[in-house]
Design a protein around this motif. Sequence first.
Motif, PDB file in Angstrom:
ATOM      1  N   MET A 245       0.835  -1.202   0.000  1.00 34.95           N
ATOM      2  CA  MET A 245       0.000   0.000   0.000  1.00 34.95           C
ATOM      3  C   MET A 245       0.876   1.260   0.000  1.00 34.95           C
ATOM      4  SD  MET A 245      -3.189  -0.888   2.508  1.00 34.95           S
ATOM      5  CE  MET A 245      -2.501  -2.138   3.578  1.00 34.95           C
ATOM      6  N   MET A 246       1.943   1.234   0.786  1.00 31.67           N
ATOM      7  CA  MET A 246       2.852   2.385   0.844  1.00 31.67           C
ATOM      8  C   MET A 246       3.576   2.582  -0.478  1.00 31.67           C
ATOM      9  SD  MET A 246       4.462   1.979   4.619  1.00 31.67           S
ATOM     10  CE  MET A 246       3.464   2.070   6.085  1.00 31.67           C
ATOM     11  N   ARG A 247       3.986   1.486  -1.094  1.00 30.17           N
ATOM     12  CA  ARG A 247       4.663   1.560  -2.399  1.00 30.17           C
ATOM     13  C   ARG A 247       3.741   2.181  -3.436  1.00 30.17           C
ATOM     14  NH1 ARG A 247       4.479  -2.052  -6.636  1.00 30.17           N
ATOM     15  NH2 ARG A 247       3.266  -3.450  -5.337  1.00 30.17           N
ATOM     16  N   ILE A 248       2.487   1.774  -3.438  1.00 30.06           N
ATOM     17  CA  ILE A 248       1.510   2.321  -4.375  1.00 30.06           C
ATOM     18  C   ILE A 248       1.281   3.804  -4.100  1.00 30.06           C
ATOM     19  CG2 ILE A 248      -0.931   2.230  -5.049  1.00 30.06           C
ATOM     20  CD1 ILE A 248      -0.688  -0.874  -4.578  1.00 30.06           C
TER      21      ILE A 248
ATOM     22  N   ASP B   4       1.681  -1.744 -13.163  1.00 33.25           N
ATOM     23  CA  ASP B   4       0.991  -2.839 -13.832  1.00 33.25           C
ATOM     24  C   ASP B   4      -0.125  -3.420 -12.961  1.00 33.25           C
ATOM     25  OD1 ASP B   4       0.497  -4.449 -16.054  1.00 33.25           O
ATOM     26  OD2 ASP B   4       1.788  -6.054 -15.307  1.00 33.25           O
ATOM     27  N   ILE B   5      -0.930  -2.517 -12.392  1.00 36.97           N
ATOM     28  CA  ILE B   5      -2.100  -2.909 -11.619  1.00 36.97           C
ATOM     29  C   ILE B   5      -3.293  -2.111 -12.127  1.00 36.97           C
ATOM     30  CG2 ILE B   5      -0.773  -3.517  -9.547  1.00 36.97           C
ATOM     31  CD1 ILE B   5      -1.697  -0.854  -8.309  1.00 36.97           C
ATOM     32  N   GLN B   6      -4.477  -2.502 -11.733  1.00 35.08           N
ATOM     33  CA  GLN B   6      -5.673  -1.771 -12.122  1.00 35.08           C
ATOM     34  C   GLN B   6      -5.802  -0.505 -11.286  1.00 35.08           C
ATOM     35  OE1 GLN B   6      -9.079  -4.330 -11.922  1.00 35.08           O
ATOM     36  NE2 GLN B   6      -8.270  -5.748 -13.469  1.00 35.08           N
ATOM     37  N   THR B   7      -6.349   0.533 -11.886  1.00 31.92           N
ATOM     38  CA  THR B   7      -6.514   1.816 -11.201  1.00 31.92           C
ATOM     39  C   THR B   7      -7.337   1.668  -9.929  1.00 31.92           C
ATOM     40  OG1 THR B   7      -6.341   2.966 -13.315  1.00 31.92           O
ATOM     41  CG2 THR B   7      -7.262   4.207 -11.490  1.00 31.92           C
ATOM     42  N   ASN B   8      -8.388   0.849  -9.981  1.00 30.59           N
ATOM     43  CA  ASN B   8      -9.208   0.690  -8.781  1.00 30.59           C
ATOM     44  C   ASN B   8      -8.428   0.018  -7.650  1.00 30.59           C
ATOM     45  OD1 ASN B   8      -9.281  -1.823 -10.078  1.00 30.59           O
ATOM     46  ND2 ASN B   8     -11.331  -2.278  -9.348  1.00 30.59           N
ATOM     47  N   ASN B   9      -7.440  -0.812  -7.973  1.00 29.73           N
ATOM     48  CA  ASN B   9      -6.604  -1.418  -6.935  1.00 29.73           C
ATOM     49  C   ASN B   9      -5.694  -0.374  -6.291  1.00 29.73           C
ATOM     50  OD1 ASN B   9      -7.715  -3.942  -7.322  1.00 29.73           O
ATOM     51  ND2 ASN B   9      -6.099  -4.625  -8.700  1.00 29.73           N
TER      52      ASN B   9
ATOM     53  N   SER C 105      -6.436   2.827  -6.015  1.00 28.69           N
ATOM     54  CA  SER C 105      -7.334   3.628  -5.199  1.00 28.69           C
ATOM     55  C   SER C 105      -7.680   2.911  -3.898  1.00 28.69           C
ATOM     56  CB  SER C 105      -8.612   3.935  -5.985  1.00 28.69           C
ATOM     57  OG  SER C 105      -9.509   4.676  -5.193  1.00 28.69           O
ATOM     58  N   ARG C 106      -7.954   1.629  -3.998  1.00 31.25           N
ATOM     59  CA  ARG C 106      -8.285   0.832  -2.817  1.00 31.25           C
ATOM     60  C   ARG C 106      -7.102   0.785  -1.848  1.00 31.25           C
ATOM     61  NH1 ARG C 106      -9.218  -3.889  -5.050  1.00 31.25           N
ATOM     62  NH2 ARG C 106     -11.249  -3.197  -5.792  1.00 31.25           N
ATOM     63  N   ALA C 107      -5.900   0.674  -2.372  1.00 26.35           N
ATOM     64  CA  ALA C 107      -4.709   0.622  -1.520  1.00 26.35           C
ATOM     65  C   ALA C 107      -4.558   1.894  -0.695  1.00 26.35           C
ATOM     66  CB  ALA C 107      -3.454   0.399  -2.367  1.00 26.35           C
ATOM     67  N   VAL C 108      -4.772   3.044  -1.323  1.00 29.51           N
ATOM     68  CA  VAL C 108      -4.645   4.310  -0.597  1.00 29.51           C
ATOM     69  C   VAL C 108      -5.768   4.451   0.419  1.00 29.51           C
ATOM     70  CG1 VAL C 108      -4.622   6.827  -0.807  1.00 29.51           C
ATOM     71  CG2 VAL C 108      -3.353   5.434  -2.438  1.00 29.51           C
ATOM     72  N   SER C 109      -6.962   4.036   0.069  1.00 28.47           N
ATOM     73  CA  SER C 109      -8.081   4.092   1.016  1.00 28.47           C
ATOM     74  C   SER C 109      -7.809   3.215   2.231  1.00 28.47           C
ATOM     75  CB  SER C 109      -9.380   3.641   0.348  1.00 28.47           C
ATOM     76  OG  SER C 109      -9.771   4.554  -0.634  1.00 28.47           O
ATOM     77  N   GLN C 110      -7.278   2.026   2.002  1.00 30.47           N
ATOM     78  CA  GLN C 110      -6.952   1.125   3.115  1.00 30.47           C
ATOM     79  C   GLN C 110      -5.842   1.712   3.978  1.00 30.47           C
ATOM     80  OE1 GLN C 110      -6.024  -2.565   1.156  1.00 30.47           O
ATOM     81  NE2 GLN C 110      -8.149  -3.227   1.109  1.00 30.47           N
ATOM     82  N   LEU C 111      -4.862   2.324   3.336  1.00 28.77           N
ATOM     83  CA  LEU C 111      -3.771   2.946   4.072  1.00 28.77           C
ATOM     84  C   LEU C 111      -4.296   4.094   4.932  1.00 28.77           C
ATOM     85  CD1 LEU C 111      -0.703   2.677   4.439  1.00 28.77           C
ATOM     86  CD2 LEU C 111      -0.425   4.285   2.550  1.00 28.77           C
ATOM     87  N   GLU C 112      -5.172   4.909   4.373  1.00 34.29           N
ATOM     88  CA  GLU C 112      -5.805   5.991   5.141  1.00 34.29           C
ATOM     89  C   GLU C 112      -6.489   5.433   6.386  1.00 34.29           C
ATOM     90  OE1 GLU C 112      -7.295   9.545   2.216  1.00 34.29           O
ATOM     91  OE2 GLU C 112      -8.503   7.740   2.262  1.00 34.29           O
ATOM     92  N   SER C 113      -7.231   4.369   6.190  1.00 36.90           N
ATOM     93  CA  SER C 113      -7.982   3.773   7.286  1.00 36.90           C
ATOM     94  C   SER C 113      -7.054   3.184   8.350  1.00 36.90           C
ATOM     95  CB  SER C 113      -8.899   2.686   6.724  1.00 36.90           C
ATOM     96  OG  SER C 113      -9.622   2.074   7.749  1.00 36.90           O
TER      97      SER C 113
END
Length: 94
Positions: free
Chosen positions: A6-9, A27-32, A34-42
């Motif tokens: 998540m931090m790398r993203i 080489d990942i999907q945009t929604n992944n 976005s989800r990574a940053v949301s999880q990191l925020e949480s």
Amino acid sequence: MDKLDMMRIFVRIAEEGSFTGAAARLDIQTNNASRAVSQLESQLRLQRLTAYAVHASRKFLDARIKTFMDSLREAVPKALAADAQALSRAAKQS
């Protein structure tokens, strides 16, 4: 997805200035991304990481997020290198 991923993203999004650009480079999907940053925020209980990631040059953002980002820019590459080194050593011992 683990916290290091998540931090790398997050770092890549901030460097690219967009989720789409970062996702393409990683080489990942945009929604992944976005989800990574949301999880990191949480997990970190830091709001506005998404805004920082996309608008890293803006001065209005929380100083805690800027400090966090500066730390990540140093720590994430070191952590990834250490992980790669450990995997390499393990492979050689097999």
